[in-house]
Design a protein around this motif. Sequence first.
Motif, PDB file in Angstrom:
ATOM      1  N   PHE A 162       0.857  -1.176   0.000  1.00 29.06           N
ATOM      2  CA  PHE A 162       0.000   0.000   0.000  1.00 29.06           C
ATOM      3  C   PHE A 162       0.894   1.227   0.000  1.00 29.06           C
ATOM      4  CE2 PHE A 162      -2.678  -3.234   1.832  1.00 29.06           C
ATOM      5  CZ  PHE A 162      -3.924  -2.958   1.305  1.00 29.06           C
ATOM      6  N   SER A 163       0.534   2.224  -0.793  1.00 28.35           N
ATOM      7  CA  SER A 163       1.325   3.454  -0.795  1.00 28.35           C
ATOM      8  C   SER A 163       0.427   4.678  -0.850  1.00 28.35           C
ATOM      9  CB  SER A 163       2.327   3.471  -1.949  1.00 28.35           C
ATOM     10  OG  SER A 163       1.667   3.441  -3.184  1.00 28.35           O
ATOM     11  N   ARG A 164       0.898   5.670  -0.151  1.00 33.50           N
ATOM     12  CA  ARG A 164       0.239   6.980  -0.083  1.00 33.50           C
ATOM     13  C   ARG A 164       0.622   7.754  -1.338  1.00 33.50           C
ATOM     14  NH1 ARG A 164       0.101  10.338   5.007  1.00 33.50           N
ATOM     15  NH2 ARG A 164       0.776   8.380   5.895  1.00 33.50           N
ATOM     16  N   GLN A 165      -0.382   8.324  -2.001  1.00 34.59           N
ATOM     17  CA  GLN A 165      -0.140   9.131  -3.195  1.00 34.59           C
ATOM     18  C   GLN A 165      -0.695  10.532  -2.938  1.00 34.59           C
ATOM     19  OE1 GLN A 165       1.687   7.976  -5.821  1.00 34.59           O
ATOM     20  NE2 GLN A 165       1.958   6.195  -4.502  1.00 34.59           N
ATOM     21  N   SER A 166       0.100  11.325  -2.233  1.00 35.83           N
ATOM     22  CA  SER A 166      -0.350  12.646  -1.787  1.00 35.83           C
ATOM     23  C   SER A 166      -0.773  13.590  -2.916  1.00 35.83           C
ATOM     24  CB  SER A 166       0.733  13.312  -0.933  1.00 35.83           C
ATOM     25  OG  SER A 166       0.928  12.558   0.234  1.00 35.83           O
ATOM     26  N   PRO A 167      -0.036  13.666  -4.034  1.00 35.72           N
ATOM     27  CA  PRO A 167      -0.434  14.626  -5.067  1.00 35.72           C
ATOM     28  C   PRO A 167      -1.845  14.395  -5.615  1.00 35.72           C
ATOM     29  CG  PRO A 167       1.798  13.851  -5.465  1.00 35.72           C
ATOM     30  CD  PRO A 167       1.230  13.002  -4.363  1.00 35.72           C
ATOM     31  N   THR A 168      -2.255  13.120  -5.695  1.00 39.73           N
ATOM     32  CA  THR A 168      -3.579  12.806  -6.237  1.00 39.73           C
ATOM     33  C   THR A 168      -4.589  12.490  -5.146  1.00 39.73           C
ATOM     34  OG1 THR A 168      -2.956  10.487  -6.504  1.00 39.73           O
ATOM     35  CG2 THR A 168      -2.660  11.931  -8.419  1.00 39.73           C
ATOM     36  N   ARG A 169      -4.133  12.497  -3.885  1.00 34.59           N
ATOM     37  CA  ARG A 169      -4.980  12.173  -2.722  1.00 34.59           C
ATOM     38  C   ARG A 169      -5.576  10.762  -2.856  1.00 34.59           C
ATOM     39  NH1 ARG A 169      -2.723  16.510  -1.440  1.00 34.59           N
ATOM     40  NH2 ARG A 169      -3.805  18.282  -0.541  1.00 34.59           N
ATOM     41  N   GLU A 170      -4.726   9.824  -3.313  1.00 31.90           N
ATOM     42  CA  GLU A 170      -5.153   8.445  -3.496  1.00 31.90           C
ATOM     43  C   GLU A 170      -4.363   7.501  -2.596  1.00 31.90           C
ATOM     44  OE1 GLU A 170      -6.672   8.270  -8.089  1.00 31.90           O
ATOM     45  OE2 GLU A 170      -4.546   7.919  -7.740  1.00 31.90           O
ATOM     46  N   LEU A 171      -4.888   6.296  -2.477  1.00 35.24           N
ATOM     47  CA  LEU A 171      -4.235   5.182  -1.810  1.00 35.24           C
ATOM     48  C   LEU A 171      -4.059   4.112  -2.873  1.00 35.24           C
ATOM     49  CD1 LEU A 171      -3.314   3.490   0.652  1.00 35.24           C
ATOM     50  CD2 LEU A 171      -5.719   2.954   1.051  1.00 35.24           C
TER      51      LEU A 171
END
Length: 108
Positions: free
Chosen positions: A50-59
Amino acid sequence: MLSEIEYNALIEAAFTAIEDAVDNADPDLDCEGGIGMLTIDCGAGGQLIFSRQSPTRELWLAARSGGYHFARRDGDWVCSRSARTLRDIFAQVTTEQAGGAIDLVIEA
């Protein structure tokens, strides 16, 4: 779009819920957190990442069956391709890779 503060709180809640669900379901599975990531070692079944994708506000979830991108919709994490929830896909990939479905409930 979620604010950065809201997004980070939701990601932390999701990571905590995933770790708790795995620990409660199968103590032989190993969860390891890193900066913006959570890895579940399924032994011979490989890993779930699982990874945090801050720019797109996704998981994002990387599994043997593919990559899944989840965005927050109507109070749930929903896959952008299939519209299936994180809970549903998590049960599927844990069945495939860990030998049994793990129920995931995220309170947030």
